[in-house]
Write a protein that holds these residues in place. Structure first.
Motif, PDB file in Angstrom:
ATOM      1  N   ILE A 154       2.194  22.617  -8.281  1.00 14.10           N
ATOM      2  CA  ILE A 154       1.453  21.526  -8.920  1.00 14.10           C
ATOM      3  C   ILE A 154       0.709  20.694  -7.885  1.00 14.10           C
ATOM      4  O   ILE A 154       1.307  20.115  -6.985  1.00 14.10           O
ATOM      5  CB  ILE A 154       2.398  20.625  -9.738  1.00 14.10           C
ATOM      6  CG1 ILE A 154       2.980  21.419 -10.910  1.00 14.10           C
ATOM      7  CG2 ILE A 154       1.658  19.387 -10.253  1.00 14.10           C
ATOM      8  CD1 ILE A 154       3.951  20.626 -11.748  1.00 14.10           C
ATOM      9  N   ASP A 155      -0.575  20.702  -8.006  1.00  9.29           N
ATOM     10  CA  ASP A 155      -1.452  19.854  -7.197  1.00  9.29           C
ATOM     11  C   ASP A 155      -2.650  19.575  -8.082  1.00  9.29           C
ATOM     12  O   ASP A 155      -3.574  20.396  -8.174  1.00  9.29           O
ATOM     13  CB  ASP A 155      -1.874  20.568  -5.905  1.00  9.29           C
ATOM     14  CG  ASP A 155      -2.819  19.712  -5.061  1.00  9.29           C
ATOM     15  OD1 ASP A 155      -3.212  18.631  -5.533  1.00  9.29           O
ATOM     16  OD2 ASP A 155      -3.162  20.137  -3.949  1.00  9.29           O
ATOM     17  N   THR A 156      -2.612  18.444  -8.779  1.00 10.36           N
ATOM     18  CA  THR A 156      -3.645  18.172  -9.782  1.00 10.36           C
ATOM     19  C   THR A 156      -5.009  17.864  -9.183  1.00 10.36           C
ATOM     20  O   THR A 156      -5.955  17.597  -9.920  1.00 10.36           O
ATOM     21  CB  THR A 156      -3.224  17.007 -10.704  1.00 10.36           C
ATOM     22  OG1 THR A 156      -3.050  15.826  -9.919  1.00 10.36           O
ATOM     23  CG2 THR A 156      -1.928  17.324 -11.413  1.00 10.36           C
ATOM     24  N   THR A 157      -5.105  17.919  -7.859  1.00  9.18           N
ATOM     25  CA  THR A 157      -6.421  17.760  -7.232  1.00  9.18           C
ATOM     26  C   THR A 157      -7.145  19.093  -7.126  1.00  9.18           C
ATOM     27  O   THR A 157      -8.288  19.136  -6.688  1.00  9.18           O
ATOM     28  CB  THR A 157      -6.288  17.136  -5.826  1.00  9.18           C
ATOM     29  OG1 THR A 157      -5.570  18.041  -4.976  1.00  9.18           O
ATOM     30  CG2 THR A 157      -5.551  15.807  -5.889  1.00  9.18           C
ATOM     31  N   THR A 158      -6.461  20.201  -7.514  1.00  7.77           N
ATOM     32  CA  THR A 158      -7.075  21.528  -7.469  1.00  7.77           C
ATOM     33  C   THR A 158      -7.107  22.129  -8.871  1.00  7.77           C
ATOM     34  O   THR A 158      -6.258  21.810  -9.707  1.00  7.77           O
ATOM     35  CB  THR A 158      -6.290  22.475  -6.545  1.00  7.77           C
ATOM     36  OG1 THR A 158      -5.009  22.760  -7.140  1.00  7.77           O
ATOM     37  CG2 THR A 158      -6.091  21.842  -5.172  1.00  7.77           C
ATOM     38  N   PRO A 159      -8.056  23.014  -9.164  1.00  7.26           N
ATOM     39  CA  PRO A 159      -8.122  23.649 -10.487  1.00  7.26           C
ATOM     40  C   PRO A 159      -6.851  24.413 -10.845  1.00  7.26           C
ATOM     41  O   PRO A 159      -6.364  24.324 -11.972  1.00  7.26           O
ATOM     42  CB  PRO A 159      -9.326  24.593 -10.355  1.00  7.26           C
ATOM     43  CG  PRO A 159     -10.181  23.968  -9.296  1.00  7.26           C
ATOM     44  CD  PRO A 159      -9.213  23.373  -8.313  1.00  7.26           C
TER      45      PRO A 159
END
Length: 203
Positions: free
Chosen positions: A101-106
């Motif tokens: 999970i890294d909501t800065t990436t698609p």
């Protein structure tokens, strides 16, 4: 700006945050932007988390060591991240099952979208079971009687039901066998845990 949040875990016996702090500092978080709670994640009273979320601004990214450091449960986690997304704040998880999970990436947004979908599915199932239970109670002519005490299962059901539009509080009280006063002492009208409810779940 990178902002970090750490919390001890009684579940794994770790009463220090050294490992988490080191990981976040290595990931680029400035020590001045680290927030630390020493309370159990099941408690509502996490002042440093509240301060951390309040301090975040659009364009910032919140870093946590593991996913369970942030949320009490899946529903709480989804609500927190939804709020962050609305405010244009990113979330990045460094390790554990949520490390993708890294909501800065698609791709990270996609992974969290799956989490959110599962949480929504869970809420719909609970709502359906609640409605079925209420209908069954009405069919049996159930009108209450002496209320039973609140249980962890009833608290969880109340949390899920109270946050749903259209929930009739009176019918819910009948179904789980408690008074309105007892219900509101454990769960707020929006489905958030209150002090008595948190104590019961910790039980």
């Amino acid at each position: 700006m990178l902002v970090g949040y750490v919390r001890v875990s009684k579940a794994d016996g770790s009463q220090t945050t050294d490992l988490q702090r080191d990981a976040l500092l290595t990931a680029g978080v400035d020590e001045a932007h680290l927030y630390e709670d020493l309370a159990s994640g099941k408690k509502d009273d996490r002042p440093e988390l509240a301060a951390c979320l309040k301090a975040l601004r659009a364009g910032d990214t919140l870093l946590v060591w593991k996913l369970d450091r942030l949320g009490r449960d899946l529903r709480h986690l989804v609500n927190v991240v939804h709020d962050l997304t609305e405010r244009k704040v990113g979330l990045k998880v460094l390790t554990g099952q949520g490390a993708a999970i890294d909501t800065t990436t698609p791709s990270g947004k996609l992974v969290f979208g799956i989490f959110a979908a599962l949480a929504e599915f869970e809420r719909e199932l609970i709502t359906e079971r609640t409605k079925a239970g209420l209908a069954s109670a009405r069919a049996r002519g159930r009108k209450g009687g002496r209320p039973f005490k609140m249980t962890p299962a009833k608290v969880r059901l109340a949390m899920a039901s109270m946050g749903q539009p259209g929930t009739n509080v009176g019918d819910l009280c009948v179904e789980i066998g408690v008074t309105r006063q007892t219900l509101y002492r454990h769960v707020s009208p929006t489905g958030e845990l209150r002090t008595d409810g948190a104590k019961l779940l910790e039980g």
